[in-house]
Write an enzyme that holds these catalytic residues in place. Structure first.
Site, PDB file in Angstrom:
ATOM      1  N   LYS A 270       6.022  -1.218 -17.606  1.00 48.76           N
ATOM      2  CA  LYS A 270       7.356  -1.617 -18.053  1.00 48.76           C
ATOM      3  C   LYS A 270       7.453  -1.594 -19.573  1.00 48.76           C
ATOM      4  CE  LYS A 270       9.390  -4.719 -15.646  1.00 48.76           C
ATOM      5  NZ  LYS A 270       9.671  -6.007 -14.988  1.00 48.76           N
TER       6      LYS A 270
ATOM      7  N   ARG B 107       9.371 -11.214 -18.382  1.00 50.99           N
ATOM      8  CA  ARG B 107       8.995 -10.457 -17.185  1.00 50.99           C
ATOM      9  C   ARG B 107       7.555  -9.982 -17.295  1.00 50.99           C
ATOM     10  NH1 ARG B 107      14.445  -8.467 -17.958  1.00 50.99           N
ATOM     11  NH2 ARG B 107      15.704  -8.611 -16.063  1.00 50.99           N
TER      12      ARG B 107
ATOM     13  N   GLY C  28       7.820  -6.952  -7.481  1.00 48.11           N
ATOM     14  CA  GLY C  28       8.047  -8.271  -6.905  1.00 48.11           C
ATOM     15  C   GLY C  28       6.825  -9.148  -6.768  1.00 48.11           C
TER      16      GLY C  28
ATOM     17  N   MET D 118       4.770 -10.317  -9.179  1.00 47.00           N
ATOM     18  CA  MET D 118       4.593 -11.314 -10.240  1.00 47.00           C
ATOM     19  C   MET D 118       5.954 -11.902 -10.614  1.00 47.00           C
ATOM     20  SD  MET D 118       1.532  -9.522 -12.412  1.00 47.00           S
ATOM     21  CE  MET D 118       2.302  -7.900 -12.398  1.00 47.00           C
TER      22      MET D 118
ATOM     23  N   ARG E 143      10.855   3.399 -14.111  1.00 44.40           N
ATOM     24  CA  ARG E 143       9.469   3.664 -13.698  1.00 44.40           C
ATOM     25  C   ARG E 143       9.490   4.760 -12.649  1.00 44.40           C
ATOM     26  NH1 ARG E 143       8.762  -2.207 -10.737  1.00 44.40           N
ATOM     27  NH2 ARG E 143      10.372  -1.940  -9.148  1.00 44.40           N
TER      28      ARG E 143
ATOM     29  N   HIS F 168      13.957  -6.566  -1.896  1.00 43.58           N
ATOM     30  CA  HIS F 168      12.493  -6.689  -1.897  1.00 43.58           C
ATOM     31  C   HIS F 168      11.899  -6.059  -0.648  1.00 43.58           C
ATOM     32  CE1 HIS F 168       8.698  -8.786  -0.892  1.00 43.58           C
ATOM     33  NE2 HIS F 168       8.473  -8.664  -2.186  1.00 43.58           N
TER      34      HIS F 168
ATOM     35  N   ARG G 249     -19.603  14.490  19.349  1.00 43.18           N
ATOM     36  CA  ARG G 249     -20.540  13.485  19.857  1.00 43.18           C
ATOM     37  C   ARG G 249     -20.639  13.598  21.374  1.00 43.18           C
ATOM     38  NH1 ARG G 249     -17.266   9.955  15.671  1.00 43.18           N
ATOM     39  NH2 ARG G 249     -15.689  11.191  16.727  1.00 43.18           N
TER      40      ARG G 249
ATOM     41  N   ARG H 178     -23.724  17.347  18.169  1.00 45.93           N
ATOM     42  CA  ARG H 178     -24.872  16.445  17.991  1.00 45.93           C
ATOM     43  C   ARG H 178     -25.480  16.144  19.355  1.00 45.93           C
ATOM     44  NH1 ARG H 178     -23.732  10.610  15.542  1.00 45.93           N
ATOM     45  NH2 ARG H 178     -22.932  10.243  17.658  1.00 45.93           N
TER      46      ARG H 178
ATOM     47  N   GLU I  59     -29.541  10.986   8.032  1.00 45.82           N
ATOM     48  CA  GLU I  59     -28.980   9.635   8.059  1.00 45.82           C
ATOM     49  C   GLU I  59     -30.041   8.563   7.859  1.00 45.82           C
ATOM     50  OE1 GLU I  59     -27.121   9.270  11.982  1.00 45.82           O
ATOM     51  OE2 GLU I  59     -28.417  10.893  12.647  1.00 45.82           O
TER      52      GLU I  59
ATOM     53  N   SER J  53     -26.141  17.972   7.807  1.00 50.92           N
ATOM     54  CA  SER J  53     -24.911  17.200   7.937  1.00 50.92           C
ATOM     55  C   SER J  53     -25.269  15.741   7.691  1.00 50.92           C
ATOM     56  CB  SER J  53     -24.302  17.375   9.328  1.00 50.92           C
ATOM     57  OG  SER J  53     -23.147  16.572   9.466  1.00 50.92           O
TER      58      SER J  53
ATOM     59  N   GLY K  53     -24.892  11.985   7.950  1.00 53.74           N
ATOM     60  CA  GLY K  53     -24.248  10.929   8.736  1.00 53.74           C
ATOM     61  C   GLY K  53     -24.136   9.688   7.869  1.00 53.74           C
ATOM     62  N   THR K  54     -23.036   9.591   7.137  1.00 53.31           N
ATOM     63  CA  THR K  54     -22.945   8.564   6.098  1.00 53.31           C
ATOM     64  C   THR K  54     -22.790   7.152   6.648  1.00 53.31           C
ATOM     65  OG1 THR K  54     -20.582   9.079   5.874  1.00 53.31           O
ATOM     66  CG2 THR K  54     -22.100  10.121   4.315  1.00 53.31           C
TER      67      THR K  54
ATOM     68  N   ASP L 217     -24.603   5.759   9.275  1.00 56.90           N
ATOM     69  CA  ASP L 217     -25.970   5.245   9.416  1.00 56.90           C
ATOM     70  C   ASP L 217     -26.722   5.278   8.092  1.00 56.90           C
ATOM     71  OD1 ASP L 217     -26.192   4.293  11.969  1.00 56.90           O
ATOM     72  OD2 ASP L 217     -26.827   6.185  12.843  1.00 56.90           O
TER      73      ASP L 217
ATOM     74  N   CYS M 136     -20.282  13.972   7.848  1.00 57.25           N
ATOM     75  CA  CYS M 136     -19.496  13.796   9.074  1.00 57.25           C
ATOM     76  C   CYS M 136     -19.235  12.333   9.405  1.00 57.25           C
ATOM     77  CB  CYS M 136     -20.182  14.491  10.252  1.00 57.25           C
ATOM     78  SG  CYS M 136     -21.836  13.862  10.595  1.00 57.25           S
TER      79      CYS M 136
ATOM     80  N   TYR N 245     -18.553  21.217   3.068  1.00 60.26           N
ATOM     81  CA  TYR N 245     -17.450  20.713   3.887  1.00 60.26           C
ATOM     82  C   TYR N 245     -17.556  19.204   4.044  1.00 60.26           C
ATOM     83  CZ  TYR N 245     -20.633  20.299   7.924  1.00 60.26           C
ATOM     84  OH  TYR N 245     -21.651  19.932   8.763  1.00 60.26           O
TER      85      TYR N 245
END
Length: 906
Positions: free
Chosen positions: A28, A99, A108, A110, A372, A490, A596, A652, A779, A798, A800-801, A803, A865, A885
């Protein structure tokens, strides 16, 4: 600190700040300075920096006031000089507004205070100066009301109660027999001031402050305090806004929209924030102040004639009534409208984006109070970006960066089924404040909405009007319905920002908070009854209305095509059925990154054969059961490979612990006993033998295949025989077989040998050979550390994020909820590591594994994955470390594609 400068002034075409200083001055403050610079009429004022907010919390209120005192006094004198009035002077008074203004828009969340500087003496001087005592006392009662609420904490005592000042106003209006605040006369407004002050004294034990500088410091500190109020904290969590950014405080000379019929206040948008159409729109109120428009207490009038005609049609109001009682600004104030239209076009051209603007008309003169980049729905976001691109206003890269990946999710939300909608009972109409379709149970209060949502219930939040305190409930609700308020209330603005369906200003609904009922044209609904909202038309339906998938617009398709032009990181999907695969492919997925197999075993006959295999106590028994499973598995893989024809499908091998598949209830155990011809007691013994103390680190993943290689044989035959059948039919299947949860290269080697031997035997039987790849899922941290060894044989990685995160942190994904909220509140963690990839720990393991793997096999394809594959921050990290990928659930594919394109151009 910039030479300890904490206050920046603006006014009369000059400003110490500029648009590129939003981090210091807040959005602002930076835009007020910029509007001054480009010739937009803005009341003079000053901005206290966001850095000062952090100082306030670090050093305390009294210290900050002493540090700021001289700068603030000089800035007040700056305003006095430009306005030709004096702060606190009874004969020629200057009043100010106070303000908030963070660098990221938080509509809205604050606090704001208007008309500051009034007391019993100054109000008389204001009345004489303007010759308008009603205006003076209306401004005074508003000031006491806002200051009492924001600074002195005059809130409702219970959630069923209305605000204490509103209760007093309602009582005075009832005594007079009027409906609207602006129908009260001077004496009644004077009475309100007295009653308000008495209530403040009763509730707080303190008199209302009369010294204008004391009022100003109270307001400045209250705005800083509001940065840490509950709703602001919740909004920051929802929007990912860091607490250390702080808020600026903007103090401006007051201009008054409540001076009579030649004064007004309003909010407008350079384009439609709900649909993205290039149509100027907005709302205004004659003889009102700014909070009246957004609070929804009075239903405002439209700015344009076209908008007014649409509004009247939606509300069922005749043209005669509309023209006489609710004329547009274009009709009622044509000169002001022409100036407003010209300036909104100038501002959009300057910022090259849709603008959300607030303005006041004081006695025939137009002033801008804010501009804004407007909050918008996902649909509007895409349309505006693509329209601005087509019009040559922005370039392709800017168009991509203008779109927030998470908001694409809104475009994929379901819509009402046309047949079901035509048969539904329409209870009433309101304003289509935020598009979408929503069905759920009625709930009236924010805390109940949150609790019901947490219990798994879908809710519609029904309110007379919403306020910032309702944010948590609005976030939990499927949709919001309000009795009051317009398209810029609002409820409307916040719902659009959240992508929530909203119908506002449904005047036919009568809400009883104490008895928790809503009456709509004679139909009484209780809390818990079902209601459906059409945020695109404003219709409110009784009961549940069936939905169907949304149809994607041409703008969405063009955006995805644009993503394709710039992206380097491609997007696959996690899919276990042909249906999911087809959806993902329609969204642009170029393969399956995780199929899976365990999800395929839970149908009746399949689960029987699966349980028989697990509960068999000999290899022969297992092979007999696996022979029953083979045709089912082949059929499943046939459908998935066919739906992804010509694209890689990464399957898998069986991963979960076997105990997850066996029956733990007596009825299920009896069925298996009958099927296998053994006693229930023997079934129970074998089930119990599978129990493990820590199953996620137990007998699962490649350990199953190495212990029972016959499982790997069956799955390999199913995958490759399905692919061979498709190849014979003229398709181009591209199977990949992934060995899960390896920690040591020997585990991979054992499984790869089984797969290759089985493939050679199958190819000989079928007389057909087929290219396929064997890779692994990284993993376990040890696998990442020894990736160079694993890559000697593995043809792809690949990650396995899910685990890998569990094992790197030592957090159980299923149990983290017991301590995660505390860790986030104490800032031990900044984000949930299962939602956003931990780049410093887990990410470094992935980076290391990629580098080590490619040191052995330079062309090694790598991807992730886990569900992190659909998180924008995680996708961008994957791009930067050179993955090929990411793979995510079907409906997150567009989000990942946009994130990947943004990563390539940032």
């Amino acid at each position: 600190m910039r030479d300890n400068k904490r206050v920046y002034t603006f006014g009369n075409g000059l400003a110490e700040g500029a648009a590129d200083m939003r981090n210091l001055l807040g959005g602002k403050g930076a835009n007020l300075a910029e509007m001054n610079r480009i010739g937009v009429p803005v009341p003079p004022g000053f901005t206290i920096t966001t850095e000062t907010c952090n100082e306030y919390f670090a050093r305390g209120k009294d210290t900050l006031i002493s540090l700021l005192s001289d700068e603030v006094m000089r800035a007040v004198h700056h305003i006095e000089g430009l306005m030709g009035a004096t702060f606190g002077d009874p004969t020629n008074p200057l009043l100010v507004s106070v303000r908030s203004g963070a660098r990221a828009s938080m509509p809205g969340m604050m606090d704001t205070i208007l008309n500051l500087g009034l007391n019993d003496t100054v109000v008389e001087g204001l009345a004489k100066k303007t010759g308008n005592p009603r205006f003076a006392y209306d401004s005074y009662r508003r000031f006491v009301q806002m200051y009492g609420d924001v600074v002195l904490g005059m809130k409702p005592e219970t959630k069923e109660d209305i605000a204490p000042f509103e209760e007093i106003i309602d009582r005075v209006k009832a005594q007079r027999g009027v409906r609207l605040d602006n129908e009260l006369n001077v004496d009644e407004l004077k009475s309100l001031v007295v009653l308000f002050k008495q209530e403040i004294k009763r509730r707080t034990g303190k008199d209302f402050p009369t010294d204008p500088m004391e009022q100003l410091w109270g307001a400045i500190c209250a705005v800083f305090d509001s940065w840490m109020n509950e709703r602001a904290i919740l909004y920051r969590k929802m929007e990912g806004i860091p607490a250390e950014w702080g808020t600026a405080v903007n103090v401006q000379a007051m201009v008054f929209g409540n001076m009579g019929d030649t004064s007004a206040t309003g909010v407008c948008f350079s384009r439609n924030a709900g649909t993205g159409e290039n149509v100027f729109n907005g709302e205004y109120l004659v003889n009102a102040q700014g909070e009246d428009v957004v609070a929804g207490i009075r239903t405002p009038q439209q700015i344009t004639k076209a908008g007014s005609l649409d509004w009247a049609h939606q509300q069922g109001i005749s043209e005669e009534v509309r023209a006489n009682l609710y004329p547009s600004m274009e009709e009622a104030m044509p000169e002001i409208y022409a100036e407003l239209d010209m300036l909104q076009q100038r501002l959009e051209a300057h910022y090259k984006d849709m603008q959300d603007m607030e303005f006041t008309v004081q006695d025939g003169k137009l002033w801008f109070l804010q501009t804004r980049n407007g909050k918008r729905t996902g649909t509007a976001m895409v349309k505006i970006a693509m329209d601005l691109l087509r019009d040559g206003i922005i370039d392709e890269k800017t168009a991509l960066l203008r779109c927030e990946p998470h908001k694409l999710d809104e475009l994929l939300h379901p819509v009402f089924d046309p047949v079901a909608k035509s048969q539904a009972k329409v209870l009433t109409h309101g304003l289509p404040a935020s598009p979408g379709a929503a069905s759920g149970q009625i709930v009236f209060f924010a805390d109940d909405a949150t609790r019901w949502h947490d219990d798994g219930r879908r809710v519609i939040m029904v309110r007379i009007e919403t306020s910032p305190e309702d944010l948590a409930g609005m976030s939990a609700a499927e949709g919001i319905l309000t009795a009051r308020g317009g398209m810029t209330s609002h409820a409307a603005v916040v719902a659009r920002g959240m992508g929530k369906c909203c119908v506002s200003g449904a005047g036919a609904i009568n809400i009883d908070y104490k008895h928790r009922t809503v009456e709509i044209d004679g139909v009484v609904l209780k809390e818990g009854d079902y209601l459906s909202l059409n945020g695109s038309t404003g219709e409110v339906y009784q009961g549940l209305v069936k939905t169907q998938p949304a149809e994607l617009t041409g703008d969405f398709a063009e955006l995805m095509t644009l993503c394709e032009k710039y992206t380097k990181l491609v997007v696959r999907t996690n899919a276990d059925t042909p249906h999911d695969a087809a959806i993902a492919r329609s969204f642009g997925a170029v393969g399956i990154g995780l199929c899976r197999t365990e999800h395929m075993f839970f149908e009746n006959e399949k689960i029987k054969a699966m349980r028989e295999m697990i509960l068999a106590d000999t290899k022969e028994g297992r092979e007999k059961a696996l022979a029953k499973l083979l045709p089912y598995q082949k059929q499943d893989f046939y459908g998935i490979l066919k739906s992804m024809d010509g694209c890689p499908v990464n399957v898998r091998l069986l991963d979960p612990p076997l105990h997850e598949f066996v029956p733990h209830d007596l009825a299920g155990q009896q069925i298996m006993a009958d099927e296998m011809g053994i006693s229930v007691q023997e079934i129970q013994r074998r089930v119990n033998s599978l129990s493990e103390h820590n199953p996620m680190l137990g007998h699962r993943g490649c350990r199953l295949g190495n212990t029972y290689p016959e499982i790997t044989v069956m799955q390999t035959r199913a995958i490759l025989s399905a692919a061979i059948q498709l190849k014979k039919e003229g398709y181009d299947p591209q199977p990949e077989i992934m060995i899960p949860l390896i920690g040591i290269v020997n585990e991979f080697d054992e499984q790869e040998k089984v797969i290759r031997d089985t493939a050679l035997q199958l190819f000989a039987e079928e007389g057909v050979e087929l290219h396929f790849r064997v890779g692994t899922m990284i993993e376990i941290p040890r696998a990442a550390l020894t990736a160079d060894q694993i890559a000697r044989h593995a043809e792809y990685f690949s990650f396995g994020t899910n685990d890998l995160t569990q094992m790197t942190f030592g957090y159980s994904r299923d149990d983290i909820a017991s301590f995660l909220p505390v860790y986030l509140d104490k800032k031990i963690l900044s984000v949930d590591p299962f939602q956003e990839l931990d780049q410093e720990g887990v990410g470094q393991l992935i980076r290391m594994a990629v580098e080590r793997g490619r040191s052995t096999r330079p062309d090694l394809p790598c991807g992730i994955c886990g569900e992190h594959g659909g998180d924008p921050h995680s996708v961008k990290f994957c791009h930067h470390i050179g993955l090929n990928y990411v793979s995510c659930s079907p409906f997150r594919v567009p989000i990942a594609r946009l994130s990947a394109a943004q990563a390539a151009i940032e």
